[in-house]
Write an enzyme that holds these catalytic residues in place. Structure first.
Site, PDB file in Angstrom:
ATOM      1  N   LYS A  56      -9.934  -1.640  26.107  1.00  0.00           N
ATOM      2  CA  LYS A  56      -9.466  -0.252  26.029  1.00  0.00           C
ATOM      3  C   LYS A  56      -8.344  -0.010  27.041  1.00  0.00           C
ATOM      4  O   LYS A  56      -8.508  -0.327  28.226  1.00  0.00           O
ATOM      5  CB  LYS A  56     -10.640   0.702  26.303  1.00  0.00           C
ATOM      6  CG  LYS A  56     -10.256   2.148  26.131  1.00  0.00           C
ATOM      7  CD  LYS A  56     -11.429   3.060  26.404  1.00  0.00           C
ATOM      8  CE  LYS A  56     -10.923   4.474  26.518  1.00  0.00           C
ATOM      9  NZ  LYS A  56     -11.806   5.352  27.222  1.00  0.00           N
TER      10      LYS A  56
ATOM     11  N   LYS B 252       8.249   2.584  -7.987  1.00  0.00           N
ATOM     12  CA  LYS B 252       7.152   1.712  -7.532  1.00  0.00           C
ATOM     13  C   LYS B 252       6.652   0.809  -8.657  1.00  0.00           C
ATOM     14  O   LYS B 252       6.297  -0.339  -8.423  1.00  0.00           O
ATOM     15  CB  LYS B 252       6.000   2.564  -6.981  1.00  0.00           C
ATOM     16  CG  LYS B 252       6.305   3.075  -5.585  1.00  0.00           C
ATOM     17  CD  LYS B 252       5.195   3.876  -4.961  1.00  0.00           C
ATOM     18  CE  LYS B 252       5.685   4.407  -3.602  1.00  0.00           C
ATOM     19  NZ  LYS B 252       4.893   5.452  -3.050  1.00  0.00           N
TER      20      LYS B 252
ATOM     21  N   PHE C  32      -1.409   3.151  -7.274  1.00  0.00           N
ATOM     22  CA  PHE C  32      -1.357   4.603  -7.116  1.00  0.00           C
ATOM     23  C   PHE C  32      -0.048   4.914  -6.394  1.00  0.00           C
ATOM     24  O   PHE C  32       0.507   4.049  -5.718  1.00  0.00           O
ATOM     25  CB  PHE C  32      -2.529   5.102  -6.271  1.00  0.00           C
ATOM     26  CG  PHE C  32      -3.755   5.438  -7.087  1.00  0.00           C
ATOM     27  CD1 PHE C  32      -4.484   4.447  -7.710  1.00  0.00           C
ATOM     28  CD2 PHE C  32      -4.180   6.756  -7.218  1.00  0.00           C
ATOM     29  CE1 PHE C  32      -5.612   4.754  -8.450  1.00  0.00           C
ATOM     30  CE2 PHE C  32      -5.304   7.081  -7.960  1.00  0.00           C
ATOM     31  CZ  PHE C  32      -6.024   6.072  -8.577  1.00  0.00           C
TER      32      PHE C  32
ATOM     33  N   ASP D 242       0.986   2.021   6.155  1.00  0.00           N
ATOM     34  CA  ASP D 242       2.296   1.371   6.024  1.00  0.00           C
ATOM     35  C   ASP D 242       2.760   0.753   7.335  1.00  0.00           C
ATOM     36  O   ASP D 242       3.646  -0.090   7.344  1.00  0.00           O
ATOM     37  CB  ASP D 242       3.344   2.381   5.548  1.00  0.00           C
ATOM     38  CG  ASP D 242       3.085   2.787   4.109  1.00  0.00           C
ATOM     39  OD1 ASP D 242       2.804   1.889   3.290  1.00  0.00           O
ATOM     40  OD2 ASP D 242       3.116   3.993   3.804  1.00  0.00           O
TER      41      ASP D 242
ATOM     42  N   LYS E  56       6.939  -3.151  -7.823  1.00  0.00           N
ATOM     43  CA  LYS E  56       5.675  -3.865  -7.561  1.00  0.00           C
ATOM     44  C   LYS E  56       5.152  -4.563  -8.831  1.00  0.00           C
ATOM     45  O   LYS E  56       4.039  -5.053  -8.851  1.00  0.00           O
ATOM     46  CB  LYS E  56       4.624  -2.886  -7.012  1.00  0.00           C
ATOM     47  CG  LYS E  56       5.096  -2.172  -5.740  1.00  0.00           C
ATOM     48  CD  LYS E  56       3.996  -1.429  -5.030  1.00  0.00           C
ATOM     49  CE  LYS E  56       4.565  -0.635  -3.855  1.00  0.00           C
ATOM     50  NZ  LYS E  56       3.599  -0.328  -2.829  1.00  0.00           N
TER      51      LYS E  56
ATOM     52  N   ASN F 295      -5.220   7.404   7.999  1.00  0.00           N
ATOM     53  CA  ASN F 295      -4.790   8.542   7.178  1.00  0.00           C
ATOM     54  C   ASN F 295      -6.016   9.258   6.639  1.00  0.00           C
ATOM     55  O   ASN F 295      -7.147   8.874   6.904  1.00  0.00           O
ATOM     56  CB  ASN F 295      -3.865   8.072   6.051  1.00  0.00           C
ATOM     57  CG  ASN F 295      -4.554   7.056   5.171  1.00  0.00           C
ATOM     58  OD1 ASN F 295      -5.530   7.347   4.506  1.00  0.00           O
ATOM     59  ND2 ASN F 295      -4.060   5.823   5.207  1.00  0.00           N
TER      60      ASN F 295
HETATM   61  O1  PMT Z   1      -9.365   8.568  -0.948  1.00  0.00           O
HETATM   62  P1  PMT Z   1      -9.219   9.982  -1.444  1.00  0.00           P
HETATM   63  O2  PMT Z   1      -9.486  10.999  -0.367  1.00  0.00           O
HETATM   64  O3  PMT Z   1     -10.044  10.216  -2.676  1.00  0.00           O
HETATM   65  O4  PMT Z   1      -7.689  10.222  -1.859  1.00  0.00           O
HETATM   66  C1  PMT Z   1      -7.137   9.551  -2.940  1.00  0.00           C
HETATM   67  C2  PMT Z   1      -5.721   9.038  -2.648  1.00  0.00           C
HETATM   68  C3  PMT Z   1      -4.771  10.220  -2.485  1.00  0.00           C
HETATM   69  C4  PMT Z   1      -5.705   8.179  -1.386  1.00  0.00           C
HETATM   70  C5  PMT Z   1      -5.326   8.152  -3.888  1.00  0.00           C
HETATM   71  O5  PMT Z   1      -5.336   8.951  -5.038  1.00  0.00           O
HETATM   72  C6  PMT Z   1      -3.982   7.487  -3.710  1.00  0.00           C
HETATM   73  O6  PMT Z   1      -2.929   8.048  -3.982  1.00  0.00           O
HETATM   74  N1  PMT Z   1      -3.991   6.216  -3.221  1.00  0.00           N
HETATM   75  C7  PMT Z   1      -2.783   5.447  -2.865  1.00  0.00           C
HETATM   76  C8  PMT Z   1      -2.254   5.921  -1.553  1.00  0.00           C
HETATM   77  C9  PMT Z   1      -1.014   5.156  -1.136  1.00  0.00           C
HETATM   78  O7  PMT Z   1      -1.078   4.344  -0.243  1.00  0.00           O
HETATM   79  O8  PMT Z   1       0.062   5.403  -1.875  1.00  0.00           O
HETATM   80  P2  PMT Z   1       1.531   4.750  -1.601  1.00  0.00           P
HETATM   81  O9  PMT Z   1       2.432   5.484  -2.526  1.00  0.00           O
HETATM   82  O10 PMT Z   1       1.854   4.750  -0.155  1.00  0.00           O
HETATM   83  O11 PMT Z   1       1.363   3.244  -2.060  1.00  0.00           O
HETATM   84  C10 PMT Z   1       1.610   2.809  -3.377  1.00  0.00           C
HETATM   85  C11 PMT Z   1       0.635   1.728  -3.783  1.00  0.00           C
HETATM   86  O12 PMT Z   1       0.821   0.574  -2.957  1.00  0.00           O
HETATM   87  C12 PMT Z   1      -0.829   2.123  -3.652  1.00  0.00           C
HETATM   88  O13 PMT Z   1      -1.511   1.644  -4.780  1.00  0.00           O
HETATM   89  C13 PMT Z   1      -1.279   1.425  -2.387  1.00  0.00           C
HETATM   90  O14 PMT Z   1      -2.650   1.059  -2.468  1.00  0.00           O
HETATM   91  C14 PMT Z   1      -0.385   0.187  -2.355  1.00  0.00           C
HETATM   92  N2  PMT Z   1      -0.063  -0.296  -1.000  1.00  0.00           N
HETATM   93  C15 PMT Z   1       0.584   0.481  -0.094  1.00  0.00           C
HETATM   94  C16 PMT Z   1       0.898  -0.013   1.150  1.00  0.00           C
HETATM   95  C17 PMT Z   1       0.546  -1.356   1.488  1.00  0.00           C
HETATM   96  N3  PMT Z   1       0.789  -1.863   2.673  1.00  0.00           N
HETATM   97  N4  PMT Z   1      -0.089  -2.112   0.576  1.00  0.00           N
HETATM   98  C18 PMT Z   1      -0.386  -1.615  -0.664  1.00  0.00           C
HETATM   99  O15 PMT Z   1      -0.970  -2.325  -1.495  1.00  0.00           O
END
Ligand code: PMT
Length: 397
Positions: A285, A333, A319, A275, A337, A206
């Site tokens: 490859k 969330k 986040f 995800d 979580k 991403n």
């Molecule tokens: O890196 P930058 O370019 O500065 O951009 C910042 C950002 C937009 C990436 C950052 O501010 C941000 O939003 N990070 C979290 C992105 C994310 O994966 O969001 P989510 O809503 O999909 O996930 C929710 C939370 O679960 C997040 O804290 C994520 O780290 C966590 N997660 C998600 C999926 C997974 N398999 N394991 C996780 O721990």
């Protein structure tokens, strides 16, 4: 009482450095002045000697004490380096690591926070080279008090006027405070994207640049924490002092985070963990002709959810990257979580969120209290985030 080192360089505004010195003394701190040779041509160091009560340092080699390495000794004692006024020249030297006088050598040796208050002609301040130097230093965690717009020594009007001494002192004192507020805490921060490989050369990922997480880590360091930064692949320069662990795929990030979780006090998951990953990864490859018709994806494990299930007193910050119903989705969330705080950013807006210098967020704590952080730099947002974490920790005690 802390020892503050005040660097004074050759801008006409250097008379204001006396007020900066006085401001720190009034707050109860000891000030040691370092002048550049050119600054000492504009104003006699005797003025700073009598104000500070210490001999002003100018030369790298002291003829009276040829055996002592003063910049190293002073670097160990300093709690803060403030350079006010800072010329374009000293900013360029700091950015490039040139160490050809006491002040520039001291900058490389000091581990304390650094605050720079630039003062120069507008054209010099806005020159792409100076902007570049400022950006490089900011990325390394150096703080700036931006110059004001007004009448300049050269007779021009414009940007480049030294910020007011009160403002410089206020920011310096804030940095000193920040230095101690997280002392003794271990902070685990994740940043950047993950890469889910199809074969050794192709992956699913991403747009995360890592900037947000790196700023969160940088701010925690400034506040005195021990910082472990588990980072996906990024081009960001890691903050000096952080323990950097590289992780490529989500499973690797999960392993590194879970290993360090039991000994962490606060975890901030700013990483954009993929995800989905590919159901199968080829060792070699895949040939163009052999590309399968269907590529099966499987969900990755949710690291943060696992942390929520396993937490034993750790403060957990997640986040939420949302494009719709930001608040409602973030609230879901925080519950699912078991988070203490969530930083919800709307990633549908241009110039914000993913791969941008700015961000905008809603901070929601476990009790549903909301802090609205309007558009600001990720540097500033990281301060808002840590203020909110500290406030929640304070009210938990
Ligand atoms: O890196 P930058 O370019 O500065 O951009 C910042 C950002 C937009 C990436 C950052 O501010 C941000 O939003 N990070 C979290 C992105 C994310 O994966 O969001 P989510 O809503 O999909 O996930 C929710 C939370 O679960 C997040 O804290 C994520 O780290 C966590 N997660 C998600 C999926 C997974 N398999 N394991 C996780 O721990």
């Amino acid at each position: 009482m802390a020892k503050i080192v005040l660097g004074v360089t050759s801008s006409v505004s250097l008379y204001k450095a006396c007020e900066v010195l006085r401001g720190f003394q009034k707050a109860g701190h000891e000030v040691q002045v370092i002048m550049t040779r050119n600054a000492a041509k504009l104003v006699s160091p005797l003025l700073f000697n009598s104000l500070s009560g210490h001999r002003t340092i100018i030369e790298l080699f002291d003829e009276d004490h040829p055996w002592s390495v003063a910049h190293i000794a002073l670097a160990k004692e300093a709690a803060l380096l403030v350079v006010a006024p800072a010329t374009a020249n000293i900013i360029a030297k700091f950015a490039a690591g040139v160490a050809d006088d006491f002040l520039s050598t001291f900058y490389l040796a000091v581990g304390a926070p650094v605050l720079i208050a630039p003062a120069m002609n507008e054209a010099m301040f806005l020159h792409p080279q100076t902007r570049d130097n400022v950006t490089r230093l900011r990325r390394r965690g150096v703080e700036f008090v931006e110059p004001a717009k007004g009448h300049l020594a050269c007779g021009d009007e414009g940007w480049g006027r030294l910020a007011e001494p009160d403002e410089i002192v206020r920011r310096g004192l804030e940095l000193l405070k920040e230095k101690v507020s997280l002392a003794g805490r271990t902070v685990l921060v994740t940043a950047g994207p993950t890469r889910e490989y199809l074969d050794p050369v192709r992956y699913l990922s991403n747009r995360s640049s890592g900037k947000m997480g790196y700023e969160v880590a940088r701010e925690a360091l400034l506040r005195g924490a021990r910082v472990i930064l588990v980072s996906g692949p990024t081009h960001e320069i890691p903050p000096a002092g952080a323990e950097l662990i590289r992780a490529d795929a989500a499973a690797e990030m999960e392993r590194e985070v879970l290993k360090r979780f039991p000994k962490s006090d606060i975890v901030v998951m700013a990483a954009a963990v993929a995800d989905f990953s590919f159901a199968a990864r080829a060792d070699r490859k895949i040939k163009k002709q052999a590309l399968p018709e269907d590529l099966k994806l499987v969900p990755t494990r949710d690291i943060l959810k696992t942390l929520g299930e396993r937490k034993k007193g750790q403060f957990l910050v997640g986040f939420a990257a949302e494009t719709d119903d930001v608040k409602a989705n973030a609230l879901k969330k925080i519950k699912s979580k078991r988070l203490d705080l969530i930083v919800a950013n709307d990633v549908s807006k241009q110039g914000l969120g993913f791969d941008a210098d700015d961000n905008q967020a809603l901070l929601i704590d476990a009790r549903g209290r909301v802090t609205d952080a309007p558009r600001m730099s990720k540097r500033e947002l990281s301060r808002v985030i840590w203020d909110a974490i500290e406030a929640s920790l304070g009210s938990k005690r």
